[in-house]
Design a protein around this motif. Structure first.
Motif, mmCIF file in Angstrom:
data_model
loop_
_atom_site.group_PDB
_atom_site.id
_atom_site.type_symbol
_atom_site.label_atom_id
_atom_site.label_comp_id
_atom_site.label_asym_id
_atom_site.label_seq_id
_atom_site.Cartn_x
_atom_site.Cartn_y
_atom_site.Cartn_z
ATOM 1 N N GLY A 393 -23.181 -31.343 -4.113
ATOM 2 C CA GLY A 393 -23.787 -30.535 -2.926
ATOM 3 C C GLY A 393 -23.047 -30.513 -1.524
ATOM 4 N N ALA A 394 -22.469 -31.881 -1.277
ATOM 5 C CA ALA A 394 -21.979 -31.944 0.032
ATOM 6 C C ALA A 394 -20.705 -31.320 0.045
ATOM 7 C CB ALA A 394 -22.033 -33.483 0.382
ATOM 8 N N PHE A 395 -19.641 -31.747 -0.919
ATOM 9 C CA PHE A 395 -18.280 -31.165 -0.923
ATOM 10 C C PHE A 395 -17.934 -30.214 -1.526
ATOM 11 C CE2 PHE A 395 -18.832 -36.028 0.273
ATOM 12 C CZ PHE A 395 -17.992 -36.067 1.657
ATOM 13 N N ALA A 396 -18.529 -29.944 -2.296
ATOM 14 C CA ALA A 396 -18.165 -28.435 -3.044
ATOM 15 C C ALA A 396 -18.918 -27.458 -2.616
ATOM 16 C CB ALA A 396 -18.644 -28.816 -4.538
ATOM 17 N N VAL A 397 -20.207 -27.596 -1.641
ATOM 18 C CA VAL A 397 -20.881 -26.526 -1.495
ATOM 19 C C VAL A 397 -20.800 -26.537 0.176
ATOM 20 C CG1 VAL A 397 -22.987 -25.110 -1.432
ATOM 21 C CG2 VAL A 397 -22.194 -26.427 -3.289
ATOM 22 N N ARG A 398 -21.844 -27.572 0.668
ATOM 23 C CA ARG A 398 -22.082 -27.611 2.278
ATOM 24 C C ARG A 398 -20.881 -27.436 3.052
ATOM 25 N NH1 ARG A 398 -24.650 -32.371 2.512
ATOM 26 N NH2 ARG A 398 -26.239 -31.348 1.569
ATOM 27 N N ILE A 399 -19.697 -28.294 2.865
ATOM 28 C CA ILE A 399 -18.654 -28.052 3.765
ATOM 29 C C ILE A 399 -17.935 -26.916 3.633
ATOM 30 C CG2 ILE A 399 -16.513 -29.194 4.520
ATOM 31 C CD1 ILE A 399 -17.585 -32.038 3.918
ATOM 32 N N PRO A 400 -17.500 -26.606 2.521
ATOM 33 C CA PRO A 400 -16.738 -25.250 2.525
ATOM 34 C C PRO A 400 -17.596 -24.004 2.937
ATOM 35 C CG PRO A 400 -16.681 -26.704 0.354
ATOM 36 C CD PRO A 400 -17.483 -27.253 1.124
ATOM 37 N N VAL A 401 -18.883 -23.990 2.617
ATOM 38 C CA VAL A 401 -19.523 -22.760 2.972
ATOM 39 C C VAL A 401 -19.574 -22.912 4.722
ATOM 40 C CG1 VAL A 401 -21.925 -21.664 3.149
ATOM 41 C CG2 VAL A 401 -20.824 -22.511 1.140
ATOM 42 N N ALA A 402 -19.748 -24.175 5.071
ATOM 43 C CA ALA A 402 -19.847 -24.062 6.783
ATOM 44 C C ALA A 402 -18.647 -23.732 7.391
ATOM 45 C CB ALA A 402 -20.051 -25.651 7.016
ATOM 46 N N PHE A 403 -17.414 -24.163 6.578
ATOM 47 C CA PHE A 403 -16.108 -23.794 7.076
ATOM 48 C C PHE A 403 -15.845 -22.438 6.999
ATOM 49 C CE2 PHE A 403 -11.404 -22.881 6.526
ATOM 50 C CZ PHE A 403 -10.939 -23.656 7.916
ATOM 51 N N LEU A 404 -16.277 -21.757 5.791
ATOM 52 C CA LEU A 404 -16.156 -20.543 5.689
ATOM 53 C C LEU A 404 -16.854 -19.675 6.778
ATOM 54 C CD1 LEU A 404 -14.962 -17.963 4.086
ATOM 55 C CD2 LEU A 404 -17.232 -18.255 2.706
ATOM 56 N N MET A 405 -18.382 -19.927 7.037
ATOM 57 C CA MET A 405 -18.932 -19.427 7.764
ATOM 58 C C MET A 405 -18.526 -19.200 9.320
ATOM 59 S SD MET A 405 -21.370 -17.680 6.211
ATOM 60 C CE MET A 405 -22.065 -17.511 4.517
ATOM 61 N N SER A 406 -18.130 -20.563 9.622
ATOM 62 C CA SER A 406 -17.293 -20.717 11.028
ATOM 63 C C SER A 406 -16.394 -19.648 11.301
ATOM 64 C CB SER A 406 -16.981 -21.938 11.271
ATOM 65 O OG SER A 406 -15.481 -22.260 10.640
ATOM 66 N N ARG A 407 -15.610 -19.102 10.034
ATOM 67 C CA ARG A 407 -14.605 -18.206 10.564
ATOM 68 C C ARG A 407 -15.012 -16.759 10.262
ATOM 69 N NH1 ARG A 407 -12.869 -22.213 11.834
ATOM 70 N NH2 ARG A 407 -10.923 -23.316 11.468
ATOM 71 N N ILE A 408 -16.210 -16.645 9.456
ATOM 72 C CA ILE A 408 -16.240 -15.030 9.551
ATOM 73 C C ILE A 408 -17.593 -14.701 10.113
ATOM 74 C CG2 ILE A 408 -15.113 -14.906 7.294
ATOM 75 C CD1 ILE A 408 -18.019 -15.017 5.513
ATOM 76 N N GLY A 409 -18.444 -15.907 10.493
ATOM 77 C CA GLY A 409 -19.908 -15.526 11.306
ATOM 78 C C GLY A 409 -19.739 -15.304 12.486
ATOM 79 N N GLY A 410 -18.722 -15.146 12.954
ATOM 80 C CA GLY A 410 -18.633 -14.717 14.656
ATOM 81 C C GLY A 410 -19.280 -15.818 15.243
ATOM 82 N N GLY A 411 -19.077 -17.254 15.065
ATOM 83 C CA GLY A 411 -19.775 -18.233 15.697
ATOM 84 C C GLY A 411 -21.245 -18.445 15.779
ATOM 85 N N SER A 412 -21.827 -17.593 14.741
ATOM 86 C CA SER A 412 -23.240 -17.995 14.650
ATOM 87 C C SER A 412 -23.516 -19.308 14.177
ATOM 88 C CB SER A 412 -23.827 -16.941 13.874
ATOM 89 O OG SER A 412 -25.253 -16.955 13.228
ATOM 90 N N LEU A 413 -24.388 -20.067 14.770
ATOM 91 C CA LEU A 413 -24.955 -21.249 14.231
ATOM 92 C C LEU A 413 -25.920 -21.029 13.069
ATOM 93 C CD1 LEU A 413 -25.538 -23.219 17.393
ATOM 94 C CD2 LEU A 413 -23.343 -23.263 15.864
ATOM 95 N N PHE A 414 -26.574 -19.856 13.094
ATOM 96 C CA PHE A 414 -27.272 -19.611 11.962
ATOM 97 C C PHE A 414 -26.381 -19.648 10.797
ATOM 98 C CE2 PHE A 414 -29.132 -16.258 8.796
ATOM 99 C CZ PHE A 414 -30.212 -16.989 8.490
ATOM 100 N N MET A 415 -25.424 -18.717 10.722
ATOM 101 C CA MET A 415 -24.589 -18.624 9.477
ATOM 102 C C MET A 415 -23.852 -19.899 9.095
ATOM 103 S SD MET A 415 -24.604 -15.345 8.741
ATOM 104 C CE MET A 415 -23.206 -15.148 7.837
ATOM 105 N N ILE A 416 -23.363 -20.827 9.917
ATOM 106 C CA ILE A 416 -22.961 -22.161 9.766
ATOM 107 C C ILE A 416 -23.967 -22.846 9.252
ATOM 108 C CG2 ILE A 416 -21.967 -24.270 10.692
ATOM 109 C CD1 ILE A 416 -20.638 -22.581 12.671
ATOM 110 N N GLY A 417 -25.335 -22.713 9.546
ATOM 111 C CA GLY A 417 -26.405 -23.607 9.142
ATOM 112 C C GLY A 417 -26.865 -23.271 7.452
ATOM 113 N N LEU A 418 -26.514 -22.047 7.320
ATOM 114 C CA LEU A 418 -26.901 -21.635 5.792
ATOM 115 C C LEU A 418 -26.108 -22.353 4.721
ATOM 116 C CD1 LEU A 418 -26.906 -17.749 5.941
ATOM 117 C CD2 LEU A 418 -28.813 -19.112 5.650
#
Length: 461
Positions: A393-418
């Protein structure tokens, strides 16, 4: 001890009666960091808020290692009580004292000597680098106190006593509030003052609790000869506790990585997520208390061979937890700005915090399932699986998704938090498959035991 025997009587009332003090104790423990942030937010500057937010994440990650390791003692003592072998508890606790002392000294050295590198590793904002380092260094200097508190709590939860840990944390919370006001509001010491108040409060709590416990009658004795590294007890504690400790630590590391990702967005985003994390500590109290209570409840029933009762406790726990999960979702999603406003008066920080909290609110609907599963698996000694699902959950999902959202989410903390609810969904799926497999194992054990009893009857006849 009859009052704390989980192997008899209705499940839900017994579980809730035990969970109440656990929940309140966790609430008071969450108040440590919350009061630090609250007082610093009122009387300090944004750099102080960021320093406490980032620094407390580091301390919390190491503390989760201690809490996870303490689960080994909770489950081991619970199994002894379920098997009516409470006399062995003294040896387990004596061995645990040695193990925890070693861990406490190690973590003290890491925090005191490595405060600066740890702050750099988390990419603490330049304005908050010194405050972050100071907070970690001071709190880390009191790690033996943190270890002592968690050791005491694990023992009594294993015995089915959740009131004594509540007393200990209640004492610490009162002293922490007074200390924060004195060091931060009056002396204006900022993040460093909050750290001093926390360590001093925990020290006073342990000392007072020790003298209170000396006057209590316990169902076991601890002789000086018990305080040693017994090979059998060490193996038992580590076999159960180490996977939980590693899982808790690495999950905390994943949140540290998420914090590092957010820190790159600036001091306001850093402070906003820091405030949100403190709010989340309270939001997640109910599922967390179910997890810890479930472990103790399940361990006693497994020790007594009551497999079906243990499984029924899991189902009942999930049903009750879901109700609280829905309530927490509504509060966090629709009123997150009010919650964040408790800890910070800075408008941009509150807005950033609420944006992140909306994603966490979704996770409230999911953790009521996940945390009950984890408590169940801990109680039946399947802690290796707990480690595996946590890592996925942590390293195969949470971190990759957070990193991806930080790049495509326009700096939205909601997107990173997803990234957080995404990882929880994956972990729940893994738990459902594991539960089915472990239930099959239980059925085979029961069938084998029944067959064995049948053969003995034939021989007697």
């Amino acid at each position: 001890m009859k009052e704390n025997d989980f192997t008899r009587g209705p499940i839900v009332p017994s579980l809730l009666k035990f969970m109440g003090p656990v929940l309140f104790a966790m609430f008071l423990q969450a108040m440590y960091g919350a009061v630090d942030l609250l007082v610093v937010g009122r009387f300090g500057v944004t750099a102080d808020v960021s320093g406490v937010a980032t620094g407390s994440q580091i301390i919390q990650a190491l503390t989760h290692l201690v809490i996870g390791l303490a689960m080994g003692i909770t489950v081991a003592v619970g199994l002894c009580i379920g098997r009516k072998e409470s006399g062995r508890a003294g040896g387990i606790i004596g061995t645990g004292i040695i193990i925890f002392t070693i861990v406490g000294v190690l973590f003290t050295v890491i925090c005191v000597a490595g405060a600066g590198p740890l702050a750099s590793l988390l990419q603490a904002p330049e304005e908050a680098f010194e405050t972050t380092s100071a907070y970690v260094r001071i709190c880390g200097g009191g790690f033996l106190v943190i270890v002592a508190y968690n050791l005491l709590g694990s023992v009594f939860r294993g015995l089915g006593d959740s009131k004594t840990p509540l007393l200990a944390v209640g004492i610490a919370c009162v002293f922490n509030i007074l200390g924060d006001y004195f060091f931060v509001a009056i002396l204006h010491m900022g993040a460093a003052g909050a750290a001093i108040a926390t360590v001093a409060a925990q020290f006073l709590s342990v000392v007072i609790s020790f003298f209170i416990l000396r006057g209590r009658e316990l169902p076991f004795t601890i002789a000086r000869s018990d305080i040693r590294l017994d090979a059998g007890y060490t193996k038992m504690i580590l076999r159960i506790g180490v996977p939980v400790a590693i899982q808790d630590f690495l999950v905390s590391v994943s949140f540290l990585v998420l914090m590092a990702i957010v820190n790159q967005l600036g001091v306001v985003a850093s402070a906003g997520v820091g405030v949100a994390q403190k709010v989340c500590m309270f939001i997640m109290l109910v599922p967390s208390s179910f997890m810890h209570s479930m472990s103790s409840f399940i361990a006693q029933n497994r020790g007594a061979g009551l497999y079906d009762r243990a499984y029924n406790a899991l189902k009942d726990g999930i049903i009750v937890s879901v109700f609280f999960g829905v309530v927490m979702f509504v509060i966090a999603f629709f009123f997150g700005d009010h919650l964040a406003g408790i800890f910070s008066q800075d408008g941009p920080t509150v807005v950033a915090s609420w944006d992140y909290l909306k994603a966490y609110a979704i996770d409230c609907l999911l953790t009521c399932f996940l945390f009950c599963f984890i408590g169940y698996f801990n109680g039946i000694e399947k802690t290796t699986f707990v480690l595996i699902q946590g890592l996925i959950g942590a390293f195969a999902v949470r971190i990759p998704v957070a990193f991806l959202m930080s790049r495509i989410g326009g700096g939205s903390l909601f997107m990173i938090g997803l990234a957080i609810p995404c990882s929880t969904v994956v972990q729940i799926i893994l738990c459902l498959f594991a539960l089915r497999a472990f239930r099959r194992e239980d059925a085979e054990k029961i069938a084998g035991r029944t067959a064995g009893m049948g053969r003995e009857d034939v021989i007697e006849r």
